[in-house]
Scaffold this active site. Structure first.
Site, short mmCIF file in Angstrom:
data_model
loop_
_atom_site.label_atom_id
_atom_site.label_comp_id
_atom_site.label_asym_id
_atom_site.label_seq_id
_atom_site.Cartn_x
_atom_site.Cartn_y
_atom_site.Cartn_z
CG ASP A 1 40.47 109.74 81.49
OD1 ASP A 1 39.60 110.16 82.04
OD2 ASP A 1 40.93 109.32 80.88
CD GLU B 1 36.69 74.04 83.39
OE1 GLU B 1 38.48 74.44 83.19
OE2 GLU B 1 36.28 73.66 82.54
#
Ligand code: GLA
Length: 727
Positions: free
Chosen positions: A533, A613
């Protein structure tokens, strides 16, 4: 510079002007403060909108004599109170000393000030005297002498208006505030939808749009935090409003605790929306002279759909909420130990991650949960913030020095608000937890909550945390909070204030931490995004968005998050496949593109990576760093709805529109595949943009009107990133 706040002496009308919006209200002949208008910029006085019909059945204030056309139940208001003859949802409910529930606020006076008001102890939008003006309107109940100062902050250039309220008991006796909102928006007529963001742990901020009809629609939190379940930010939109057309409003509560957002269509088809403190578990007593501050709500309006509204909030939060060293700084690309090792970590694990991180071009290693006390799983140890040197195999100081020697920064995980029953801390200070005397407390993740409304408790924990942070060069903290509050009771605080004071306590702790360690980057977290928030963003410029790191789910979680919160606030990492939360396999490239819509990082065991990777990750990190500034400061455009469309797409456009980064992740694959055309947004229509990868050129208008066809490549969750540049 023209004034953003104007007062019309004759008509008693207050007008708040921003670049593109106008907000207007009026003090009428009885001293009521009526809302007149909020929306696209207008000129003139809007009191002509008020109509007066016989409303004898709705109730009429005594002062209006025999005039039955005047009713508080019908008129649009700024701060409606229960007991005033307005039967709709109220912004304020006061229980007086005699037990009555009534508050009749009448206008007393106003003040206009340069700059933006602050709210002591609370997070709030900040702005300097050139950027903002403040309007304070003083209202009073003549009988109880309860006063309310309505605060309006006007940030003209940002197109936002903030609202908050101070409730002061100027009477002799005591009153109890049973409910207090910081903002009310009354709309005359119209058909509005309410858009809210609901969810659960590991699946936060799903988009929900429902029409506001007769009756009440209420969302909120009683969990002590703003919650995974409902975010304290809503949009109100005319029913046809879309991403780039139509009228819509935002209400963002700058608060991290219990809240309530309500929408109601009344008997005359007017719509009222309220944002403020949750009324359950809240009974705030005010003795004579005492006051209550209601945290603020940021209001915004766009006449051009959700996209513009989002960009306004992104900028406002980035520039007027977030603070500290990292406000405008690139955030370190980090690797976090959680999904790499969980509780099974040692100094070796961290050092290995740091070595690999250095080789892959990352900036920081974060030692997550498991480094302190007796913490082999999540059933014990919280509160014992002593480094488990046996487990680490060295001192924290040595570990940090070794990490730093690799050219890698060091960060650490903490959860200061919590305590495990199986901890020395609990054995010594069992009375510091929140629990109701005589009752067994509710457990969650097998932990209890410390009573952070108490200063002595906070001070003790603060000391413990500082003694950890002082052991070496710690440049980042992940502040976690992994359960909801229950058993609301404090041995020291006044009951009815506890949830409110708890949040103030968290803010106080964070403020002190920021002051003592001004260079520290704090990332908020609450079981992922359970306290995501604007309040937390005042202390922590980034927040771990969700415990769900599955890229496909994340695309949706980040889509919902993007309506109000800037990408710079969104903690997002690439994790391993099959994903630990869903079991899904998503290509490394799609995981990378998804995590780049946030503060990029990794959360996996580098020891299991293949050389290919590793090479791909090295390239990803390079790419992120190349675009970091565009991603963090550029304008963000949503290009699809990943809940409905076969692809997720968004783009970043530099402020000067010369550079853009298009991101697409394909969500569906079928035989004989159809082609997806992605329509871009935010470009300069007349300019020619070059696709940096292929060298092809397109006009901005073409890309925005007709779009770009996506390649029909075979494979699941393929991802594309296309850089476009004006040449
Ligand atoms: C929460 C956080 C995770 C991790 C764990 C550790 O769930 O959201 O990222 O830190 O706690 O216990």
């Amino acid at each position: 510079m023209p004034m953003a706040i104007l007062y019309h002496e004759e008509k008693h009308i207050f007008t708040l002007q921003t670049t593109r919006t106008t907000y207007q209200m009026k003090v009428d002949e009885f001293g009521f403060l009526l809302h007149l208008y909020y929306g696209g910029k207008i000129t003139g006085q809007m009191d002509y909108l008020l109509t007066y019909q016989d409303r004898g059945f709705s109730g009429n204030p005594f002062d209006t004599g025999n005039d039955r056309t005047y009713s508080m139940d019908v008129l649009p208001q700024e701060y409606p109170c229960l007991g005033s003859g307005d039967y709709r949802s109220s912004a304020l409910v006061i229980r007086n000393g005699d037990g009555s529930e009534c508050c009749d606020l009448r206008y007393v006076g106003y003040q206009i000030k340069k700059g933006k008001y602050g709210l002591s102890g609370f997070p709030a939008v900040y702005a300097d005297e050139k950027e903002a003006e403040t309007l304070e309107i003083l209202m009073e109940d003549p009988v109880s002498k309860v006063q309310v100062v309505l605060l309006y902050g006007v940030l003209e250039g940002e197109d936002v208006i903030t609202r908050s309220a101070r409730i002061i008991n100027q009477g002799e006796g005591s009153v109890v505030v049973e409910k207090a909102a910081s903002a009310c928006l009354d709309f005359l007529g119209g058909n509005y939808d309410m858009i809210s963001f609901y969810g659960r742990h590991a699946m936060e901020r799903n988009f929900q749009r429902i029409p506001i009809r007769h009756g009440n629609f209420v969302i909120g939190s009683r969990r002590g935090t703003s919650s995974h379940q409902y975010n304290p930010a809503v949009m109100i939109a005319e029913s046809g409003t879309s991403e780039d057309a139509g009228r819509c409003y935002g209400m963002v509560f700058v608060y991290s605790g219990n809240f309530m957002a309500e929408a109601e269509m009344d008997q005359y088809d007017h719509t009222r929306v309220l944002m403020g403190l949750q009324s359950d578990l809240f009974h705030y007593p005010l003795s004579g002279g005492e006051e209550l501050l209601v945290p603020e709500t940021i209001l915004g309006y766009s006449g051009n759909g959700f996209g513009r509204l989002s960009r306004m909030y992104h900028k406002c939060i980035r520039e007027h909420i977030c603070r500290g060293k990292y406000k405008d700084q690139p955030r370190p690309v980090l690797i976090n130990s959680w999904e790499a090792a969980y509780f099974n970590l040692s100094g070796e694990t961290i050092l290995k991650l740091a070595k690999d991180a250095a080789g892959l071009g990352m900036d920081m290693v974060v030692m997550d949960d498991g480094w302190f006390g007796k913490r082999e799983d999540d059933n014990s140890g919280l509160g014992d913030w002593q480094v488990n040197e046996k487990k680490l195999g060295c001192t924290l100081g040595d570990l940090i020095s070794n990490v730093n020697a690799l050219g890698v920064k060091f960060g650490i995980w903490i959860e200061p608000e919590m305590i495990s029953e199986d901890s020395d801390f609990y054995r010594e200070h069992g009375d510091w937890v929140m629990r109701i005397p005589g009752r067994k407390p509710v457990r969650a993740r097998n932990q209890l909550v410390l009573d952070f409304s108490r200063q002595d408790v906070r001070e003790h924990v603060f000391g413990q945390i500082c003694q950890v942070l002082d052991q070496g060069n710690i440049e980042y903290v992940k502040w976690d909070m992994n359960r909801s509050l229950a058993d609301i009771y404090s041995l020291e605080d006044v009951q009815g204030k506890v949830t409110y004071d708890y949040v103030l306590g968290v803010y106080d702790f964070l403020e002190k931490l920021m002051q003592r360690y001004p260079d520290l980057l704090i990332e908020g977290c609450s079981g992922g995004g359970g306290r995501f928030d604007a309040g937390m963003l005042y202390y922590t410029p980034q927040i771990w968005c969700s415990d769900n790191t599955d890229a496909v789910d994340r695309l949706r979680i980040q889509y919902g998050t993007s309506f109000f919160y800037p990408v710079s606030a969104v903690g997002s990492h690439v994790s391993a496949v099959p994903n630990h939360q869903t079991g899904r396999n998503v290509s490394l490239s799609a995981r990378g593109v998804t995590a780049m819509a946030g503060t990029f990082g990794y959360e996996l065991d580098t020891g299991t990576l293949t050389e290919e990777e590793k090479e791909e990750i090295r390239e990803q990190v390079k790419k992120y760093k190349k675009y970091e500034s565009l991603i963090r400061t550029g304008d963000y455009y949503r290009l699809s709805d990943p809940f409905k469309d076969p692809y997720a797409s968004w783009m970043f456009v530099s402020m000067d529109k010369r550079q853009a980064l298009l991101n697409v992740v394909m969500l569906e694959m079928h035989g004989n595949m159809t082609i997806s055309y992605v329509r871009l947004r935010g470009l300069e229509p007349e300019a020619s943009y070059q696709d940096v990868g292929t060298g092809k050129c397109y006009y901005g208008s073409a890309l925005m009107e007709a779009g770009l066809p996506m390649p029909a490549q075979m494979g699941e969750y393929l991802a594309y990133q296309i850089e476009l540049k004006i040449i």
